[in-house]
Motif scaffolding. Structure first.
Motif, short mmCIF file in Angstrom:
data_model
loop_
_atom_site.label_atom_id
_atom_site.label_comp_id
_atom_site.label_asym_id
_atom_site.label_seq_id
_atom_site.Cartn_x
_atom_site.Cartn_y
_atom_site.Cartn_z
N PHE A 141 -19.08 -8.12 11.93
CA PHE A 141 -19.35 -7.23 10.79
C PHE A 141 -20.57 -6.36 11.04
O PHE A 141 -20.58 -5.16 10.72
N GLU A 142 -21.62 -6.91 11.65
CA GLU A 142 -22.83 -6.14 11.87
C GLU A 142 -22.65 -5.03 12.89
O GLU A 142 -23.46 -4.10 12.97
N ASP A 143 -21.57 -5.09 13.69
CA ASP A 143 -21.31 -4.07 14.71
C ASP A 143 -20.49 -2.90 14.17
O ASP A 143 -20.27 -1.92 14.89
N VAL A 144 -20.01 -3.00 12.94
CA VAL A 144 -19.15 -1.96 12.37
C VAL A 144 -20.01 -0.90 11.69
O VAL A 144 -20.75 -1.20 10.75
N ALA A 145 -19.90 0.34 12.18
CA ALA A 145 -20.67 1.43 11.59
C ALA A 145 -19.93 2.07 10.42
O ALA A 145 -20.55 2.41 9.41
N ASP A 146 -18.65 2.25 10.57
CA ASP A 146 -17.83 2.91 9.55
C ASP A 146 -16.80 1.92 9.04
O ASP A 146 -15.93 1.48 9.79
N LEU A 147 -16.87 1.59 7.75
CA LEU A 147 -15.96 0.61 7.16
C LEU A 147 -14.62 1.20 6.73
O LEU A 147 -13.80 0.50 6.12
N GLY A 148 -14.38 2.45 7.07
CA GLY A 148 -13.12 3.08 6.66
C GLY A 148 -11.90 2.35 7.16
O GLY A 148 -10.89 2.24 6.45
N TRP A 149 -11.97 1.79 8.39
CA TRP A 149 -10.80 1.10 8.91
C TRP A 149 -10.59 -0.26 8.23
O TRP A 149 -9.48 -0.79 8.25
N TYR A 150 -11.65 -0.83 7.62
CA TYR A 150 -11.46 -2.03 6.81
C TYR A 150 -10.51 -1.72 5.65
O TYR A 150 -9.61 -2.50 5.33
N GLU A 151 -10.73 -0.57 5.04
CA GLU A 151 -9.88 -0.16 3.92
C GLU A 151 -8.45 0.10 4.40
O GLU A 151 -7.48 -0.27 3.73
N GLU A 152 -8.32 0.73 5.57
CA GLU A 152 -6.98 0.98 6.12
C GLU A 152 -6.24 -0.32 6.42
O GLU A 152 -5.05 -0.46 6.14
N LEU A 153 -6.97 -1.29 6.96
CA LEU A 153 -6.35 -2.58 7.27
C LEU A 153 -5.87 -3.28 6.00
O LEU A 153 -4.78 -3.86 5.97
N MET A 154 -6.67 -3.19 4.93
CA MET A 154 -6.26 -3.78 3.66
C MET A 154 -5.01 -3.08 3.12
O MET A 154 -4.12 -3.73 2.55
N ARG A 155 -4.95 -1.79 3.30
CA ARG A 155 -3.78 -1.04 2.82
C ARG A 155 -2.51 -1.47 3.56
O ARG A 155 -1.45 -1.58 2.95
N ILE A 156 -2.62 -1.73 4.85
CA ILE A 156 -1.46 -2.14 5.63
C ILE A 156 -1.08 -3.59 5.31
O ILE A 156 0.06 -3.89 4.94
N ASN A 157 -2.03 -4.50 5.45
CA ASN A 157 -1.73 -5.92 5.37
C ASN A 157 -1.48 -6.42 3.95
O ASN A 157 -0.57 -7.21 3.73
N LEU A 158 -2.31 -5.98 3.01
CA LEU A 158 -2.12 -6.42 1.62
C LEU A 158 -1.23 -5.46 0.84
O LEU A 158 -0.19 -5.83 0.34
N TRP A 159 -1.67 -4.20 0.74
CA TRP A 159 -0.98 -3.28 -0.15
C TRP A 159 0.44 -3.00 0.31
O TRP A 159 1.34 -2.79 -0.53
N GLY A 160 0.69 -2.99 1.61
CA GLY A 160 2.06 -2.81 2.08
C GLY A 160 2.97 -3.89 1.54
O GLY A 160 4.10 -3.62 1.09
N SER A 161 2.48 -5.13 1.53
CA SER A 161 3.26 -6.24 0.97
C SER A 161 3.41 -6.12 -0.54
O SER A 161 4.49 -6.38 -1.09
N VAL A 162 2.33 -5.73 -1.20
CA VAL A 162 2.37 -5.59 -2.66
C VAL A 162 3.34 -4.48 -3.06
O VAL A 162 4.18 -4.65 -3.96
N TRP A 163 3.25 -3.33 -2.40
CA TRP A 163 4.11 -2.20 -2.74
C TRP A 163 5.58 -2.53 -2.50
O TRP A 163 6.44 -2.21 -3.34
N CYS A 164 5.90 -3.12 -1.37
CA CYS A 164 7.30 -3.48 -1.08
C CYS A 164 7.81 -4.50 -2.08
O CYS A 164 8.95 -4.40 -2.58
N THR A 165 6.98 -5.49 -2.40
CA THR A 165 7.39 -6.53 -3.33
C THR A 165 7.61 -5.96 -4.73
O THR A 165 8.58 -6.31 -5.42
N HIS A 166 6.72 -5.08 -5.15
CA HIS A 166 6.85 -4.48 -6.49
C HIS A 166 8.16 -3.70 -6.61
O HIS A 166 8.86 -3.79 -7.62
N ALA A 167 8.49 -2.93 -5.57
CA ALA A 167 9.71 -2.13 -5.60
C ALA A 167 10.96 -3.01 -5.55
O ALA A 167 11.98 -2.70 -6.17
N ALA A 168 10.88 -4.12 -4.81
CA ALA A 168 12.06 -4.97 -4.61
C ALA A 168 12.26 -5.99 -5.72
O ALA A 168 13.36 -6.55 -5.86
N LEU A 169 11.23 -6.25 -6.52
CA LEU A 169 11.28 -7.38 -7.45
C LEU A 169 12.47 -7.35 -8.41
O LEU A 169 13.12 -8.40 -8.60
N PRO A 170 12.81 -6.23 -9.05
CA PRO A 170 13.97 -6.26 -9.96
C PRO A 170 15.26 -6.68 -9.25
O PRO A 170 16.09 -7.40 -9.82
#
Length: 268
Positions: free
Chosen positions: A97-126
């Motif tokens: 963590f101390e070696d990371v200068a720009d945390l923008g890719w942390y947000e991108e990783l969350m979008r892929i790993n978490l939000w991708g699952s959330v978005w697909c699940t939300h659309a498929a749930l019905p």
């Protein structure tokens, strides 16, 4: 016919799951294969077609909500239903963590790993509620135990674990099962293609990979857990022990987690 949607299906665990399901169910299954590379998806689809399955290739970046919705819409338009959604797409990361200068890719990783699952699940749930189907979330042992150098990755996988645990309870009366899988170190290139501290492709793994589980064994365990509608699939003895020891001897778990990391990427 059983309709199974698999994200991250172009290689590794997702591709092997697709081939395994096709081999077991043949003409009784339709596989909707999603990932960013059409060429790689077409190769997996060809192998599944040869085993008798029907396939639909859907190039998808799960980090974009509209593409997740389009994936589910395409599956329903083609096959009329969804019985299983496998949220497997993800990216790795290895950085102190101390070696990371720009945390923008942390947000991108969350979008892929978490939000991708959330978005697909939300659309498929019905559709999953209509079929009384199954959701599979491929988390990681890093979603149960934090590992040094993997703060970003662990954050995304802990988030997945919490989201799908809560969703499982919400869906308890709807007939939809939620299975969360926790692979350990699997013999894929996911860690090589993950982010490094600069937000670029790492090119190597920061974990010790001696004795890594084969992709075939990992896929088998997930598919078996999915078919049995299990709550959790914790795949290794170390993972099962770590889950217990975290409650009774957390300091020991910290030492075990540190021991799993290569010396050159340990905290300085």
């Amino acid at each position: 016919m059983r309709v199974v949607v698999i994200t991250g299906a172009s290689d590794g665990i997702g591709a092997e799951m697709a081939r395994r399901i096709a081999a077991k169910q043949g003409g009784g299954v339709a596989l909707v294969l999603a990932a960013r590379s059409r060429e790689a998806l077409e190769s997996v689809a060809g192998a599944c077609d040869a085993l008798g399955a029907q396939t639909l290739v859907c190039p998808t970046d799960v980090g974009v909500q509209a593409q997740c919705v389009a994936l589910i819409d395409a599956a329903v338009a083609k096959f009329g239903r969804i019985d299983v959604l496998v949220n497997n797409a993800g990216r790795s990361a290895q950085a102190l963590f101390e070696d990371v200068a720009d945390l923008g890719w942390y947000e991108e990783l969350m979008r892929i790993n978490l939000w991708g699952s959330v978005w697909c699940t939300h659309a498929a749930l019905p559709h999953l509620k209509a079929s009384r189907g199954s959701i599979v979330a491929v988390s990681s042992l890093a979603g149960l135990v934090g590992v040094p150098g993997r703060t970003a990755y662990a954050a995304t996988k802990f988030a997945m674990t919490g989201f799908f645990e809560a969703l499982r309870i919400e869906l308890n009366g709807a007939g939809v099962s939620v299975t969360t899988a926790y692979p350990g170190v699997v013999a894929t290139k996911i860690r090589h293609r993950g982010f490094n501290a600069a937000g670029q492709q790492a090119g190597s793994s920061g974990l010790k990979e001696d004795g890594a589980m084969t992709v075939e064994e990992c896929a088998r365990l997930i598919v078996d857990g999915m078919n049995a509608r299990k709550r959790d699939v914790v795949m290794t003895l170390q993972g099962k022990a770590g889950r217990f020891l975290k409650l009774v001897a957390p300091g020991l778990v910290d030492k075990l987690a540190l021991a799993a990391v290569k010396d050159d990427v340990r905290p300085h």
